[in-house]
Structures are given as structure tokens and as C-alpha cells.
Scaffold this active site. Structure first.
Site, PDB file in Angstrom:
ATOM      1  CG  HIS A  38      -9.642  -7.166  -1.860  1.00 29.74           C
ATOM      2  ND1 HIS A  38      -9.326  -6.456  -0.417  1.00 29.74           N
ATOM      3  CD2 HIS A  38      -8.517  -7.935  -2.133  1.00 29.74           C
ATOM      4  CE1 HIS A  38      -7.908  -6.866  -0.141  1.00 29.74           C
ATOM      5  NE2 HIS A  38      -7.717  -7.764  -1.070  1.00 29.74           N
ATOM      6  CG  HIS A  74      -5.695   2.914   0.801  1.00 29.33           C
ATOM      7  ND1 HIS A  74      -5.096   1.719   1.131  1.00 29.33           N
ATOM      8  CD2 HIS A  74      -4.600   3.684   1.643  1.00 29.33           C
ATOM      9  CE1 HIS A  74      -4.228   1.752   1.890  1.00 29.33           C
ATOM     10  NE2 HIS A  74      -3.848   2.810   2.125  1.00 29.33           N
TER      11      HIS A  74
HETATM   12  P1  AMP Z   1      -1.255   3.183   4.067  1.00 27.77           P
HETATM   13  O1  AMP Z   1      -0.466   3.078   5.182  1.00 27.77           O
HETATM   14  O2  AMP Z   1      -1.059   3.906   2.909  1.00 27.77           O
HETATM   15  O3  AMP Z   1      -1.615   1.616   3.584  1.00 27.77           O
HETATM   16  O4  AMP Z   1      -2.640   3.646   4.584  1.00 27.77           O
HETATM   17  C1  AMP Z   1      -3.502   3.280   5.408  1.00 27.77           C
HETATM   18  C2  AMP Z   1      -4.318   4.288   6.061  1.00 27.77           C
HETATM   19  O5  AMP Z   1      -5.152   3.764   6.624  1.00 27.77           O
HETATM   20  C3  AMP Z   1      -3.446   5.224   7.192  1.00 27.77           C
HETATM   21  O6  AMP Z   1      -3.267   6.509   7.150  1.00 27.77           O
HETATM   22  C4  AMP Z   1      -4.175   4.804   8.461  1.00 27.77           C
HETATM   23  O7  AMP Z   1      -4.279   5.718   9.527  1.00 27.77           O
HETATM   24  C5  AMP Z   1      -5.447   4.271   7.831  1.00 27.77           C
HETATM   25  N1  AMP Z   1      -6.559   3.657   8.859  1.00 27.77           N
HETATM   26  C6  AMP Z   1      -6.138   2.505   9.309  1.00 27.77           C
HETATM   27  N2  AMP Z   1      -7.275   2.007   9.879  1.00 27.77           N
HETATM   28  C7  AMP Z   1      -8.318   2.869   9.667  1.00 27.77           C
HETATM   29  C8  AMP Z   1      -9.718   2.864  10.016  1.00 27.77           C
HETATM   30  N3  AMP Z   1     -10.255   1.824  10.897  1.00 27.77           N
HETATM   31  N4  AMP Z   1     -10.506   4.103   9.605  1.00 27.77           N
HETATM   32  C9  AMP Z   1      -9.889   4.969   8.766  1.00 27.77           C
HETATM   33  N5  AMP Z   1      -8.614   5.009   8.408  1.00 27.77           N
HETATM   34  C10 AMP Z   1      -7.818   3.975   8.927  1.00 27.77           C
END
Ligand code: AMP
Length: 115
Positions: A47, A101
Site C-alpha cells: 500500500h 496506480h
Molecule cells: P483514479 O481515478 O486515477 O484513482 O483511477 C482509479 C481507477 O480504478 C478508475 O479508472 C476506475 O475505473 C478503476 N477501478 C475502480 N474499481 C475497480 C475495480 N474493482 N477493478 C478494476 N478497476 C477499478
């Protein structure tokens, strides 16, 4: 691991994901709401809340993330046409999950500057 962190729970296998690559440091999964034909998220297993928490001690981790991203891009067939890697820090930039990420996006034209 943080119990309340969505991506920590994905890393732990408590929440399902579509894995693209996994090693001792990094997990790459398909984004649940893809914004391009290829939309892969690369994250540290450990994390780390955001870009703002990175230090020089994370050099190996970051090297691995970008090496994996380049491999995945090659495998996805988006290397020749081009792709983008982006990370959002904070709400103004659109960060919605507080576990570091990197988005790997490709398979279509990507506008610049981003919105
Ligand atoms: P950010 O808005 O830059 O924090 O990116 C978060 C990303 O995580 C977004 O593009 C979401 O669509 C994606 N996301 C949220 N929940 C999940 C999940 N359970 N599995 C895969 N991607 C996810």
C-alpha cells in the site's frame, strides 16, 4: 495492506479482478471502466497511497512498474501506434482510489492536453 483500501483487497484476492500480470512487487489488472481499448492499471502490491508518498527508496518498485508497463503494452499490440501512462494525485487530478496506480492507455488516439 489496508483493510479499507479497494486495491489492497484486489491484491489480496478478496475482490476479483482481471489480472494481466503479477509478480512480487507489482499487480497489473484491467480497469473495470475502460477509457480506451487497452486500459490497464499497474499498482504496487504494497500500500502506497499516492505519487506524493514516493521516495527514492521506491526506485526499484518504480523501475519494475514501468518495465512491466512496457511489456504489457507490447503484448497488447499498442507499442507501435503509441500509448500513454498517467497517474492522478489528489481530487483535482481525478484520483478516486487512494492506492498508487498508473493507467496504461492505448488502442485509440489520445488527445493532448488531457482534460
Ligand atoms: P483514479 O481515478 O486515477 O484513482 O483511477 C482509479 C481507477 O480504478 C478508475 O479508472 C476506475 O475505473 C478503476 N477501478 C475502480 N474499481 C475497480 C475495480 N474493482 N477493478 C478494476 N478497476 C477499478
Amino acid at each position: 495492506m489496508t483493510d479499507t483500501c479497494l486495491f489492497c483487497r484486489i491484491v489480496a484476492g478478496e475482490i476479483p479482478s482481471t489480472k494481466v500480470r503479477e509478480d512480487d512487487l507489482v499487480l497489473a489488472i484491467r480497469d473495470i471502466a475502460p477509457q480506451a481499448p487497452t486500459h490497464v492499471l499497474l499498482m504496487p502490491r504494497r500500500h502506497v497511497a499516492s505519487l506524493a508518498d514516493l521516495t527514492e527508496d521506491d526506485a526499484v518498485l518504480l523501475g519494475r512498474i514501468f518495465a512491466v508497463a512496457a511489456d504489457v503494452a507490447r503484448e497488447e499490440g499498442i507499442e507501435a501506434d503509441g500509448y500513454r501512462i498517467v497517474a492522478n494525485h489528489g481530487r483535482a487530478a481525478g484520483q478516486s482510489v487512494d492506492h498508487l496506480h498508473f493507467h496504461l492507455l492505448g488502442g485509440r488516439g489520445l488527445a493532448w492536453p488531457p482534460g
